[in-house]
Design a protein around this motif. Sequence first.
Motif, mmCIF file in Angstrom:
data_model
loop_
_atom_site.group_PDB
_atom_site.id
_atom_site.type_symbol
_atom_site.label_atom_id
_atom_site.label_comp_id
_atom_site.label_asym_id
_atom_site.label_seq_id
_atom_site.Cartn_x
_atom_site.Cartn_y
_atom_site.Cartn_z
ATOM 1 N N UNK A 59 69.827 66.609 9.720
ATOM 2 C CA UNK A 59 68.521 65.981 9.532
ATOM 3 C C UNK A 59 67.557 66.303 10.659
ATOM 4 N N UNK A 60 68.071 66.386 11.903
ATOM 5 C CA UNK A 60 67.151 66.553 13.032
ATOM 6 C C UNK A 60 67.199 67.946 13.625
ATOM 7 N N UNK A 61 68.290 68.683 13.375
ATOM 8 C CA UNK A 61 68.422 69.996 13.988
ATOM 9 C C UNK A 61 68.684 69.922 15.481
ATOM 10 N N UNK A 62 68.907 68.712 15.967
ATOM 11 C CA UNK A 62 69.108 68.546 17.408
ATOM 12 C C UNK A 62 70.589 68.446 17.730
ATOM 13 N N UNK A 63 70.960 68.965 18.902
ATOM 14 C CA UNK A 63 72.355 68.839 19.317
ATOM 15 C C UNK A 63 72.479 67.916 20.517
ATOM 16 N N UNK A 64 71.391 67.165 20.814
ATOM 17 C CA UNK A 64 71.445 66.258 21.959
ATOM 18 C C UNK A 64 72.437 65.141 21.694
ATOM 19 N N UNK A 65 73.169 64.783 22.714
ATOM 20 C CA UNK A 65 74.194 63.769 22.531
ATOM 21 C C UNK A 65 73.647 62.454 21.994
ATOM 22 N N UNK A 66 72.516 61.931 22.522
ATOM 23 C CA UNK A 66 72.051 60.637 21.994
ATOM 24 C C UNK A 66 71.803 60.666 20.491
ATOM 25 N N UNK A 67 71.237 61.785 19.973
ATOM 26 C CA UNK A 67 70.959 61.890 18.535
ATOM 27 C C UNK A 67 72.270 61.900 17.752
ATOM 28 N N UNK A 68 73.184 62.784 18.153
ATOM 29 C CA UNK A 68 74.447 62.902 17.424
ATOM 30 C C UNK A 68 75.253 61.611 17.540
#
Lengths: 376, 371
Positions: A59-68
């Motif tokens: 959904x976000x394309x982000x691999x940042x720990x807080x998002x995941x």
Amino acid sequence: MDLAAPLLDYTVRTVTLGTAAVGAVGGVLGAFAVLRRQGLLGDAVSHAALPGVALAFLLTGSKDLPVLAAGAAIAGWAGSLVVLRVVRSPRVKEDAGLGIVLSTFFGLGLVLLTFIQRSGDAAQAGLDRFLFGQAATLLESDVRTVTGVGAVAIVLVLLLWKEFKLVSFDPGFAAGIGLPVRALDTGLTLLTVAAVVIGLQSVGVVLMSAVLVAPAAAARQWTDRLGPMVWISAGFGAASGAAGALLSSTVDRLPTGPAVVLCATAIAAASLAFAPRRGLAWAAVAAWQRRRRIHSEAVLIDMLALESGHATMHHADENAHSAEVLRLGRAGVDPRRTLALLAARGLVRAVGGGFALTDAGRDEAARLRGGDGGAR
Amino acid sequence: MTLTGGQVEVLAIATLTAVACAVTGTFLVLRRVAMLSDAISHAVLLGIVVAFLAVRDLGSPLLLVGAAATGLLTVLLVEALVRTGRVRQDASIGLVFPALFSIGVILVSRFAGDVHLDTDAVLLGELAFAPLDRLVVAGTDLGPRAMWEMAAILLADVAFVLLFYKELKLTTFDAGLAAAFGFAPAAMHYGLMALVSVTAVGAFDAVGSVLVVALMVAPPAAAWMIANSLPAMIGLSAAFGAVAAVTGHAAARELDASIAGSMAAAAGLVFAAAFLVSPSHGVLAAIARRRRQRWAFAEATLAVHLLQHQDRPEAAEECRADRVHRHLEWDAAFTGQVVRRAVRRGMVARTGPCLGLTAAGRSLAREYMGL
């Protein structure tokens, strides 16, 4: 191998700190989970978190720990809710509810993960570190997130200590004095989800449950009180987290999750064997001593009984009896070892091919026979 | 969409695996030890790796034996730990299998990484590659080795269940009575655990460790939502397993994703469907039953009220259609619905402004009052 040397390295120190924090928080919440017989709920939650990680990335394309981690927390929380809902049906027991949630959520997670991988997105690389954990991938900011969330969880446990204690040991009484038992249950489960989620990157979804169970099961052997148990468990968790991370960063091709789990298991095994009072080794020693005492008492009483039976028969060998005769007595086992031990204590002496009571032995046997009320 | 020969073979292996797991899983679910499948399926990895490192041949039947032995060992270890009285069952399971699994994972990544046993295969299985490993006897290609392996395991499962049906049934539902009859519940228990271990090893190859759990637990649990007898449950469970295999395979092809994961998710959906729509124990059936009971109870309350007051002086007030809700302390709209339903069902009739019981309504009220 010098385990402390790598600590001089800044990165290794960061990673070790992060994994120790994961272990400590897991130890605290695991203590409650084990006491509430929910040792396997963590297993369901951690497996259920996987689709959350994959969806958060999709959904976000982000691999940042807080998002995941947020995705993982939502999915893990949903998984625990599904478990709690399905077991309300009379036809679904807890074991089945846990098994279904952990395996089917995990299956969904693998579908999403392979879907992401094969759709050729270059950014996907690294999502599979959530399976077995790779502490080396922890950045300093990740460690800050992990310790921050962990600290909040521990502070909440401290603030609600009395309430959590009561719902863990006597939910009926807790409800009786007007505590919101359901809300507290939910809160404790949510904190468990948080403890699982912060460990996903370093330990991985597959083995995170052991970080909850093993330190708690170990700590339980050392104390009968909740307070000490929780902090001992936190200490064991932190120690296994740190040791596992260090081992995994020094030894080649050693995934962090399994390393942490084996350290925690070693602590649990040692505690089960050697913890004071509850240790299995002490129990075995005590059982052996008890058996030996019972045997020697039985042999002494048998010998006294044989002596009095022989009083009129003027045995040539001064009331000596062979080990073969005594074998038929109360002890029911080969008495030779016992006789040797009794001889060492001066209660029995060897006469010819047999054994006879000494005066001290006769007194002791009479005392024992009097003790069981069978004195004639 | 047409399937190629290889895909048909994959589908056949998937279905055989799912059915074998479902048949053995039925007894795990009924005995409430479903999580032992989790423990066993993880622990067999260690057995497979150790046996592989010993014989260095992935096709060796020793792997199957070694791995199944590890599964049985896990169960024994968990039970021994529980018997010490130091650790309860949930924590024992949670303590034993992660440790064995961790040793297995470490051995794989350190010593066996170069063969096709890798950590991905541990979790995903390698169903898609199964057709590459052929069983060739006397120069004839008989199909994928995994297909024959799973077929043999399924056959063993079915044979065991048929042979010991009576014993399994009695020890599962009433272990005490079984022991009194001399049926040796312990022997059945360990026989079953050995069977689960062998099945888990076969399935592990195809679908990996976690998903074995899905196939062993979800279809039987779904079947138990519906079935009321052991044969029906075994049959339904096998059918659900097959459905999960077929739909999971199709979905994985659509998405180009893991077949095993997709089968597990499909098994979850099958359970969810059974949980919701089972005619006897489903959530929707329960809601419908509660609603029906609510209306029936309201109708009976109305009938009893009318019976108490009609043909008496206060009837003109108590039985008036536009007042009755006040006397019953009901919501007016709800009362209207109850009255319309009762009229439609011929329990109540309107006479002018008042409501009156019909003969049927009268007997309903009497029945409720126990007259």
